[in-house]
Design an enzyme around this catalytic site. Sequence first.
Site, PDB file in Angstrom:
ATOM      1  N   GLN A 158       0.829  -1.222   0.000  1.00  0.00           N
ATOM      2  CA  GLN A 158       0.000   0.000   0.000  1.00  0.00           C
ATOM      3  C   GLN A 158       0.853   1.257   0.000  1.00  0.00           C
ATOM      4  OE1 GLN A 158      -1.280  -1.029   4.253  1.00  0.00           O
ATOM      5  NE2 GLN A 158      -1.475   1.199   4.238  1.00  0.00           N
ATOM      6  N   CYS A 167      -4.898   0.515   3.743  1.00  0.00           N
ATOM      7  CA  CYS A 167      -4.888  -0.890   4.178  1.00  0.00           C
ATOM      8  C   CYS A 167      -6.291  -1.487   4.105  1.00  0.00           C
ATOM      9  CB  CYS A 167      -4.357  -1.014   5.596  1.00  0.00           C
ATOM     10  SG  CYS A 167      -5.263  -0.030   6.792  1.00  0.00           S
ATOM     11  N   TYR A 210     -20.491  -8.299   9.991  1.00  0.00           N
ATOM     12  CA  TYR A 210     -19.517  -8.597  11.032  1.00  0.00           C
ATOM     13  C   TYR A 210     -19.705 -10.056  11.400  1.00  0.00           C
ATOM     14  CZ  TYR A 210     -18.539  -3.647  11.768  1.00  0.00           C
ATOM     15  OH  TYR A 210     -18.142  -2.347  11.611  1.00  0.00           O
ATOM     16  N   HIS A 254      -5.345  -1.045  12.036  1.00  0.00           N
ATOM     17  CA  HIS A 254      -4.813  -1.517  10.760  1.00  0.00           C
ATOM     18  C   HIS A 254      -5.659  -2.683  10.262  1.00  0.00           C
ATOM     19  CE1 HIS A 254      -1.984  -2.263   7.635  1.00  0.00           C
ATOM     20  NE2 HIS A 254      -1.387  -3.291   8.194  1.00  0.00           N
TER      21      HIS A 254
END
Length: 444
Positions: A237, A243, A332, A390
Amino acid sequence: MFTIAIITLLSLTAVFGDTPANCTYEDISGKWTFFVSSRGHDKTLDCSKNSKTVSQISMNLYFPDVVVDEFGNKGFWTIIYNQGFEVVVAGRKYFAFSLFKQSGVTVTSMCDQTMNGWSHDIYDRDWACYYGKKATAVPPKTYQKVKSERLFKSNYDFINAINKHQKSWTATVYPDYEGKPMKEMLNRAGGPASQVHGSIKAAPVTWEQQRSADTLPDQFDWRNVEGSNYVSPVRNQESCGSCFAFASMAMNEARVRIMTNNSQQYVFSPQDIVECSEYSQGCEGGFPYLIGGKYAEDFGLVEESCNPYTGKDGECSTKPGCTRHYSTGYQYIGGFYGACNEALMRMAVFKNGPVAVGFNVTEDFFHYKSGIYHHTGLDDRYNPFEVTNHAVLVVGYGEDNGEKFWIVKNSWGGDWGEQGYFRIRRGTDELGIESMAVQSFPIV
Ligand SMILES: *[C@@H]1O[C@H](CO)[C@@H](O)[C@H](O)[C@H]1NC(C)=O
Ligand SMILES: *[C@@H]1O[C@H](CO)[C@@H](O)[C@H](O)[C@H]1NC(C)=O
Ligand SMILES: *[C@@H]1O[C@H](CO)[C@@H](O)[C@H](O)[C@H]1NC(C)=O
C-alpha cells in the site's frame, strides 16, 4: 424545518472526509428520525448535494441489533466501528457516518446526528439521500489529533529490547522506514481516519460455539489446501492509508478463487476505492465493512488494470465500462459489531474463506520479522506513535508449541515479515483482532 435541514446538509459536505467520529452503542441506541430526500434515483445519486427532505420516518434502535420503525416493522442495525451505523428494515438500507467537525487539531463528534447518507432498497434499485437526528441529545465529544512532524529514526535499543523481552517473535530493522515522516508511518498502519477510539472487545465464546469450533481441523491455511493456494499475491500500500482497501480487495480475491476452484484469479483495484468510494476517506483511511462489504455490494469492484494503484488521492479515474464484480451478504462475524470472537472467526475462515480484520498497531509491530506476534508493551521513545487500527486479512490459523496463532496477510510488500505475512496470538483478542472481523460473499 426545511431551512435547518438544508443548512445542516451544506455544512456537512465541507467537513466530510477527514478524521472520523467517535460514537458508541450507548450514543447511537435510541429513537431517531430519518429525513429522506426524493426517491427514484439510481446509485449515481450524489448525496453530498441532493438534500431536500420529502419524507420522514422514525426508528427505534435497540441494543445491540434490533430496530423497529414507526409502523412496527422489525429489522437489523449495527454500529460500524465508531464511525456511524447501518439500518436494514422494511426492505431498505440506511447508512450514514456520524456527524463530526474538525477545526485545527480538534475533532468534535456529534453522535446524535449523522452526515448526509444513503438510503436504498436491498436490491440497490431505488436510491435516496437522508440524514438522521436522534430524539435525545448526546453531549458532543472532542479530542485532539496528535500532529507529529517527526521523522522515523530506527531505534536499535528498542529492537534489542523486544528481542530480549520475549522469544515468541523476532524484531528487525527495516531500512526503508528510516527518515520517513511519522505521518506516512501512521498511514501505513491505517491512517488517521481508521482509528477506533474506545474499545470494543471480542464477545465471549459460548459453549455451543466452542463445540462447533472444536470439530474444525487444528490448523488450516488457504495458501495451502491440499497443495492449492487460494490467496492472491501480497501487495504494498506504500504510504497511503489504504490498508482497508487492500484487505477488502484481498478478501474478495481469495473468496472468488475459492468459489471457482482457482479458475477466476482477479486482482481488484484498491485505487478505485481510494479515488471513487464515498464510503471511505481515501488515503486518510476507511474500514472493510464499508468497502469489502457495502461498496462491493452497492457499486462492485473493478480489476486492477481498470485503475492501477498510485497510492495517492485524486479524482475518480476508473475507466468507464469496466466489468464490476459484486459481492453480497456482508456482515460482522457474529452478526453485528461486537459479536465476533475466536471460535466464530475460525468457523468463518474454514467454511467461507479469509476474513478482513482490524487491530491496534503499536510501535513494536512495525519491526516484526517472524514468529508469533504479541504486543510487548515496550515503548519506542524516538518514534512515539498514535495507535491506529490496521486492516489486514486472516487466511488461516494454527498452533506452535502450544501457542495458538492466526496467519495474516499484510499489505506492506513481500519483504516485510514472513514473506508479507505475519502470525499473531490467537484466542486472547490480541490488540482487538478478534473483535471486528468482516466477511462478504462474492457473486461469481
Ligand atoms: C485500541 O486502541 C484504542 C485507542 O487507543 C483503545 O481505546 C483500545 O482500548 C485499544 N484496544 C485494544 C484491544 O488494545
Ligand atoms: C471515544 O469515546 C469513548 C466513549 O465515549 C471515550 O471513552 C473515548 O475516550 C473517546 N476517545 C477519543 C479519542 O475521543
Ligand atoms: C479443482 O482444481 C484442481 C486443480 O486444477 C483439480 O485437480 C480438481 O479436480 C478441481 N476440483 C473440482 C471440484 O473441480
